[in-house]
Design a protein around this motif. Structure first.
Motif, short mmCIF file in Angstrom:
data_model
loop_
_atom_site.label_atom_id
_atom_site.label_comp_id
_atom_site.label_asym_id
_atom_site.label_seq_id
_atom_site.Cartn_x
_atom_site.Cartn_y
_atom_site.Cartn_z
N ARG A 180 -0.57 -21.34 1.10
CA ARG A 180 -1.21 -21.32 2.41
C ARG A 180 -0.25 -20.95 3.54
NH1 ARG A 180 -6.29 -23.52 1.88
NH2 ARG A 180 -6.49 -23.82 4.15
N HIS A 181 0.67 -20.06 3.21
CA HIS A 181 1.57 -19.51 4.21
C HIS A 181 0.96 -18.23 4.78
CE1 HIS A 181 5.57 -21.58 3.11
NE2 HIS A 181 4.62 -22.19 2.44
N ARG A 182 1.04 -18.05 6.09
CA ARG A 182 0.63 -16.80 6.71
C ARG A 182 1.77 -15.80 6.50
NH1 ARG A 182 -0.23 -14.76 12.48
NH2 ARG A 182 -1.80 -13.15 12.19
N THR A 183 1.45 -14.70 5.83
CA THR A 183 2.49 -13.79 5.34
C THR A 183 2.22 -12.36 5.79
OG1 THR A 183 2.76 -15.19 3.39
CG2 THR A 183 3.68 -12.98 3.28
N LEU A 184 3.28 -11.67 6.18
CA LEU A 184 3.21 -10.24 6.49
C LEU A 184 4.05 -9.49 5.48
CD1 LEU A 184 2.55 -7.80 8.36
CD2 LEU A 184 4.66 -8.37 9.63
N VAL A 185 3.45 -8.48 4.84
CA VAL A 185 4.18 -7.60 3.94
C VAL A 185 4.34 -6.25 4.63
CG1 VAL A 185 4.25 -6.49 1.68
CG2 VAL A 185 3.24 -8.78 1.92
N VAL A 186 5.57 -5.88 4.86
CA VAL A 186 5.88 -4.61 5.53
C VAL A 186 6.36 -3.63 4.48
CG1 VAL A 186 7.24 -3.49 7.33
CG2 VAL A 186 6.56 -5.89 7.58
N GLU A 187 5.68 -2.51 4.37
CA GLU A 187 6.03 -1.53 3.34
C GLU A 187 5.97 -0.13 3.93
OE1 GLU A 187 4.75 -0.38 -1.23
OE2 GLU A 187 3.27 -1.30 0.10
N SER A 188 7.03 0.61 3.77
CA SER A 188 7.09 1.97 4.29
C SER A 188 6.00 2.82 3.64
CB SER A 188 8.45 2.60 4.00
OG SER A 188 8.44 3.98 4.30
N PRO A 189 5.35 3.70 4.42
CA PRO A 189 4.33 4.60 3.84
C PRO A 189 4.94 5.72 3.01
CG PRO A 189 4.63 5.05 6.18
CD PRO A 189 5.44 3.82 5.89
N ALA A 190 6.26 5.87 3.03
CA ALA A 190 6.91 6.89 2.21
C ALA A 190 6.73 6.57 0.73
CB ALA A 190 8.39 6.97 2.56
N ASP A 223 -6.14 -9.80 -0.50
CA ASP A 223 -7.15 -9.76 0.56
C ASP A 223 -8.22 -10.83 0.37
OD1 ASP A 223 -5.87 -7.69 1.82
OD2 ASP A 223 -7.12 -6.11 0.97
N ALA A 224 -8.45 -11.23 -0.87
CA ALA A 224 -9.47 -12.24 -1.13
C ALA A 224 -9.10 -13.59 -0.49
CB ALA A 224 -9.67 -12.42 -2.63
N TYR A 225 -7.80 -13.83 -0.28
CA TYR A 225 -7.37 -15.08 0.33
C TYR A 225 -7.35 -15.02 1.85
CZ TYR A 225 -5.87 -16.63 -4.31
OH TYR A 225 -5.83 -17.00 -5.62
N GLY A 226 -7.14 -13.83 2.40
CA GLY A 226 -7.19 -13.66 3.85
C GLY A 226 -5.98 -14.16 4.62
N LEU A 227 -4.87 -14.43 3.93
CA LEU A 227 -3.69 -14.95 4.63
C LEU A 227 -2.51 -13.98 4.61
CD1 LEU A 227 -3.67 -18.70 3.53
CD2 LEU A 227 -4.13 -17.79 5.81
N ALA A 228 -2.64 -12.88 3.90
CA ALA A 228 -1.56 -11.90 3.81
C ALA A 228 -1.98 -10.62 4.53
CB ALA A 228 -1.20 -11.60 2.36
N GLU A 229 -1.09 -10.12 5.35
CA GLU A 229 -1.35 -8.89 6.10
C GLU A 229 -0.41 -7.80 5.61
OE1 GLU A 229 -0.55 -7.36 10.63
OE2 GLU A 229 -1.31 -9.40 10.36
N HIS A 230 -0.93 -6.58 5.51
CA HIS A 230 -0.12 -5.44 5.08
C HIS A 230 0.12 -4.53 6.27
CE1 HIS A 230 0.16 -1.36 2.88
NE2 HIS A 230 1.32 -1.97 2.76
N ARG A 231 1.38 -4.16 6.49
CA ARG A 231 1.69 -3.23 7.57
C ARG A 231 2.44 -2.04 6.98
NH1 ARG A 231 4.07 -5.43 13.17
NH2 ARG A 231 2.30 -6.82 12.71
N ALA A 232 1.86 -0.85 7.13
CA ALA A 232 2.49 0.38 6.63
C ALA A 232 3.49 0.87 7.66
CB ALA A 232 1.43 1.44 6.35
#
Length: 307
Positions: A29-39, A72-81
């Motif tokens: 239940r941690h709010r998490t951001l995953v940052v991943e280069s679009p390359a 996405d089913a959990y709604g607590l992780a965000e993906h940033r390209a």
């Protein structure tokens, strides 16, 4: 999107280590951001992941798509390209991160899961076309797909060259070592390899002859042609630019081989900054090892927060 949004953990890198950590942290239940280069990722040339139960043969893109469907089913992780450009210590604790899309974020903790950069030879014609298919860096990853072929082990030290005699016999009955001219103890190594039914060939590789990435001949600088169908070639590696920068700005510690040092809890020498995956190890790389390290890092991050 609030560019200065706060997260429990910011994960830099969306490969097996980063995504496994994201799933575990989400379930904590941690709010998490995953940052991943679009390359294109480092493993984009892979034709399939192997050794991961339930994902055998899935392409890297398929693995990522499935992972994000689950997250996405959990709604607590965000993906940033985006590519992370810098990580700095926040005055009030935690870390500030800036990205190449102009946005920024704050994380209580940060997990670096960037992988490393393979330094491919730029002067070997055909290398790029064969890489990940018949020029391989990990026999445990794609040895099965290259079984029954003639192999060459590209080596620059006698101890590694000597492994050609037997270490890869599970996949090939015809394995030789190819070493640069003047390798120390070359004559001794050649003698030992020949006694074991193998051989050592010295020379600079200049061209790989192939058909759509299917290697069939290795050409050396002196014109020698070696009939080889697979090359086991582990190129040098270096840290991604972000990690290199942080060794200066944050004092991140590297070992003598240039890999990030971490404790048993996957924490670096900078409190609150963790690392998992290939950027921490030279000899235990691969999807399964990275995923395990990501899970261990997530556990450590969560339990450190509860103390």
């Amino acid at each position: 999107m609030n560019p200065f949004a706060h997260y429990d953990t910011v994960i830099v890198g969306g490969g097996p280590a980063g995504l496994t950590a994201a799933l575990a942290l989400t379930r904590y239940r941690h709010r998490t951001l995953v940052v991943e280069s679009p390359a294109p990722p480092r493993n984009h040339a892979s034709r399939g992941v192997h050794g991961m139960i339930g994902l055998e043969g899935a392409t890297p893109a398929e693995v990522r798509a499935r992972a994000w469907a689950e997250l996405d089913a959990y709604g607590l992780a965000e993906h940033r390209a985006a590519a992370a450009e810098d990580v700095t210590l926040a005055a009030d604790g935690g870390f500030h991160l800036t990205f190449d899309d102009g946005s920024a974020a704050w994380g209580r903790t940060v997990l670096l899961a960037t992988g490393v950069v393979d330094i491919h030879p730029v002067d070997v014609d055909g290398f790029a076309a064969c890489w990940g298919r018949t020029v391989i860096h990990c026999p445990f990853c794609v040895g099965w797909e290259n079984a029954g072929r003639t192999w060459g082990v590209v080596a620059d030290n006698p101890a590694y060259a000597a492994t050609a005699a037997g270490a890869f016999s599970a996949w090939s009955a015809d394995v030789i070592a190819i070493a640069p001219p003047g390798m120390e103890r070359a004559a001794e190594t050649r003698q030992a390899l020949r006694a074991a039914g193998s051989d050592l060939v010295e020379g600079e590789i200049v061209r790989l002859h192939h058909r759509a990435g299917d290697l069939h001949t290795v050409e050396l600088a002196d014109g020698t042609l070696l009939a080889r169908q697979t090359l086991l070639w582990s190129p040098p590696q270096q840290q991604v630019p972000l990690v290199t920068r942080l060794t200066t700005t944050l004092g991140l510690a590297l070992n003598e081989d240039g890999f990030l040092t971490v404790g048993a809890d996957r924490q670096t020498n900078v409190p609150g900054l963790y690392a998992a995956g290939d950027l921490t190890t030279q000899w235990e790389q691969g999807a399964m090892n990275a995923a395990g390290a990501g899970a261990a890092a997530a556990d450590a991050i969560h339990f450190a927060r509860t103390l």
